[in-house]
Design an enzyme around this catalytic site. Structure first.
Site, mmCIF file in Angstrom:
data_model
loop_
_atom_site.group_PDB
_atom_site.id
_atom_site.type_symbol
_atom_site.label_atom_id
_atom_site.label_comp_id
_atom_site.label_asym_id
_atom_site.label_seq_id
_atom_site.Cartn_x
_atom_site.Cartn_y
_atom_site.Cartn_z
ATOM 1 N N ASP A 77 0.884 -1.174 0.000
ATOM 2 C CA ASP A 77 0.000 0.000 0.000
ATOM 3 C C ASP A 77 0.915 1.216 0.000
ATOM 4 O OD1 ASP A 77 -1.656 2.146 0.648
ATOM 5 O OD2 ASP A 77 -2.992 0.920 1.879
ATOM 6 N N LYS B 148 -5.709 10.431 -1.767
ATOM 7 C CA LYS B 148 -4.667 11.140 -1.025
ATOM 8 C C LYS B 148 -3.751 11.898 -1.998
ATOM 9 C CE LYS B 148 -6.908 8.859 2.085
ATOM 10 N NZ LYS B 148 -6.503 7.588 2.666
HETATM 11 C C1 LIG Z 1 -7.117 6.266 2.909
HETATM 12 C C2 LIG Z 1 -6.355 5.022 2.839
HETATM 13 C C3 LIG Z 1 -6.932 3.833 2.361
HETATM 14 C C4 LIG Z 1 -8.386 3.749 1.955
HETATM 15 O O1 LIG Z 1 -8.678 4.576 0.874
HETATM 16 P P1 LIG Z 1 -10.141 5.226 0.593
HETATM 17 O O2 LIG Z 1 -9.906 5.981 -0.655
HETATM 18 O O3 LIG Z 1 -10.465 6.079 1.779
HETATM 19 O O4 LIG Z 1 -11.103 4.111 0.437
HETATM 20 C C5 LIG Z 1 -6.138 2.706 2.292
HETATM 21 N N1 LIG Z 1 -4.853 2.716 2.702
HETATM 22 C C6 LIG Z 1 -4.272 3.833 3.198
HETATM 23 C C7 LIG Z 1 -2.852 3.787 3.653
HETATM 24 C C8 LIG Z 1 -5.000 5.019 3.286
HETATM 25 O O5 LIG Z 1 -4.423 6.115 3.796
#
Ligand SMILES: *Cc1c(COP(=O)(O)O)cnc(C)c1O
Length: 397
Positions: A174, A199
């Site tokens: 991730d 993000k």
């Molecule tokens: C925000 C986030 C997610 C989930 O993403 P969404 O777009 O809110 O569904 C997954 N992993 C990390 C590290 C995140 O910061």
């Protein structure tokens, strides 16, 4: 011509590709359905859940940025996570870190409870013990998230991927906290990269989206099949927005990081800051690995406020430029109180075990002028001191 840099690849992705009108920026295709040229003959696209030119654009650009075979764009980061878990069969073992993103923790736990796979929480940031556990348990998949949230722990991707590949496991990373501008997990040995494009990739806090990028074409094809089957593919409009954001990722990211360095330096000098968590500090346990595998140290940091529980709101209410909100990676600076916000679903014991105290604050440093951000924080620390002085005066009286 030599190999192009990431900024050039993503900024120019699809530019000047419109054959109809010569539009410099590729148009947005909102159409849910596409005409068959003739009976028995299918064009490149037939139905937007299965494929859409605007969404494919973003997928292609993200694959170029991460160095993958291709990318699947999903409706959210969580749908990207869900999609990747489709590669697991009942009985397969998934190893994931206990401090992964709260939504991932919830999804993986719930799916494991339903028997969709076996789940083992492993402290992947402890490289040696984690590698030994991987060799011993031979998981089907290892899930890395680095830097972690909110304590910015660093996992050595290369080291963990090597151990995982010895036992034939797939390695997922991730990469949301750094974006492809800050880290390239596929080059470090990961097989799959997951993003919440909500993000840094979109970067303007006006889209929720996700993506999965695979190094291998066969895995990509399996992910594409499941994305269409489940209907988790992203909307064309959202893809267009995220693509617009992605074009400026490089320049935004540099400013985010530069500002975070300035903010960290100011926090280090502040008496009311205890335990500053920022991988750019030499004292951070993951500093050396971060310096080796990342491009810079990111723009997320957290710290403990040396203050009483009652003083936390004094500090937060005095901030003018750091908005009290969840999420991260947008151009605007945010502050979060993980204990009551992002990690509120965890029990007090789990929070304590994870190192999340009630005095912990997390900053997503934006691209405003660094001097203004530092002044805003200093002003809020001063407000805590003033309140303290006021209280003690009243006590004396
Ligand atoms: C925000 C986030 C997610 C989930 O993403 P969404 O777009 O809110 O569904 C997954 N992993 C990390 C590290 C995140 O910061």
């Amino acid at each position: 011509m030599s190999k192009l840099h990431q900024e050039t690849l993503v900024t120019r992705y699809g530019v000047n590709s419109d054959a109809n009108h010569g539009a410099v920026i590729p148009p947005l295709y909102l159409s849910s359905t596409f005409a068959f040229p003739r009976f028995g003959e299918k064009g490149a696209y037939d139905y937007t859940r299965s494929g859409n030119p605007t969404r494919d654009h973003l997928g292609g650009a993200l694959a170029a940025a991460e160095g993958g075979a291709g990318g699947v764009v999903t409706a959210s980061g969580m749908s990207a996570v869900h999609l990747v878990t489709q590669l697991l069969q009942p009985g397969d073992l998934l190893m994931a870190p206990p401090d992964c993103y709260g939504g991932c923790h919830r999804l993986l736990s719930a799916a494991a409870r339903k028997g969709q796979f076996e789940l083992d929480w492993v402290e992947l940031w402890n490289s040696e013990s984690a590698a030994a556990r991987i060799r011993e348990q031979a998981p089907r998949m290892v899930w890395i998230e680095t830097p972690s949230n909110p304590l910015l722990r660093i996992t050595d991707i290369e080291h963990i991927a090597a151990a995982a590949h010895e036992v034939g496991a797939l390695v997922v990373a991730d990469n949301t906290f750094l974006s492809p501008a800050g880290q390239q997990p596929l080059a470090l040995g990961a097989d799959i990269v997951v993003h919440s494009t909500t993000k840094y990739i979109n970067g303007h806090s006006d889209v929720v989206g996700g993506a999965v990028i695979a190094a291998d074409a066969a895995i990509l094809e399996e992910l594409e099949w499941w994305a269409n089957c489940l209907g988790v593919t992203g909307a064309p409009f959202d893809s267009f927005q995220a693509m617009r954001g992605l074009r400026t990722l490089g320049v935004r990211y540099r400013q985010h990081q530069e500002n975070a360095e300035r903010v960290a330096a100011a926090l280090q000098e502040e008496d009311l800051v205890e335990c500053l968590y920022y991988p750019g500090l030499k004292s951070h346990p993951g500093h050396e690995v971060a310096a080796r595998q990342q491009n810079g140290f990111g723009a997320m940091l957290s710290f403990e406020l040396a203050a009483s529980h009652e003083e936390i709101p004094v500090f937060l209410n005095a901030l003018r430029l750091f908005t009290l909100a969840e999420s991260l990676g947008g151009v605007e600076s945010l502050v979060a109180h993980p204990g009551s916000m992002t990690h509120a679903a965890m029990s007090e014991e789990d929070q304590a075990a994870a190192g999340i105290s009630s005095r912990l604050l997390r900053l997503s440093v934006g691209i405003e002028h660094a001097e203004d951000l530092v002044a805003d924080l200093k002003n809020a620390f001063a407000a805590v001191r003033d309140a303290r002085a006021g209280l003690s005066v009243r006590h004396i009286a």
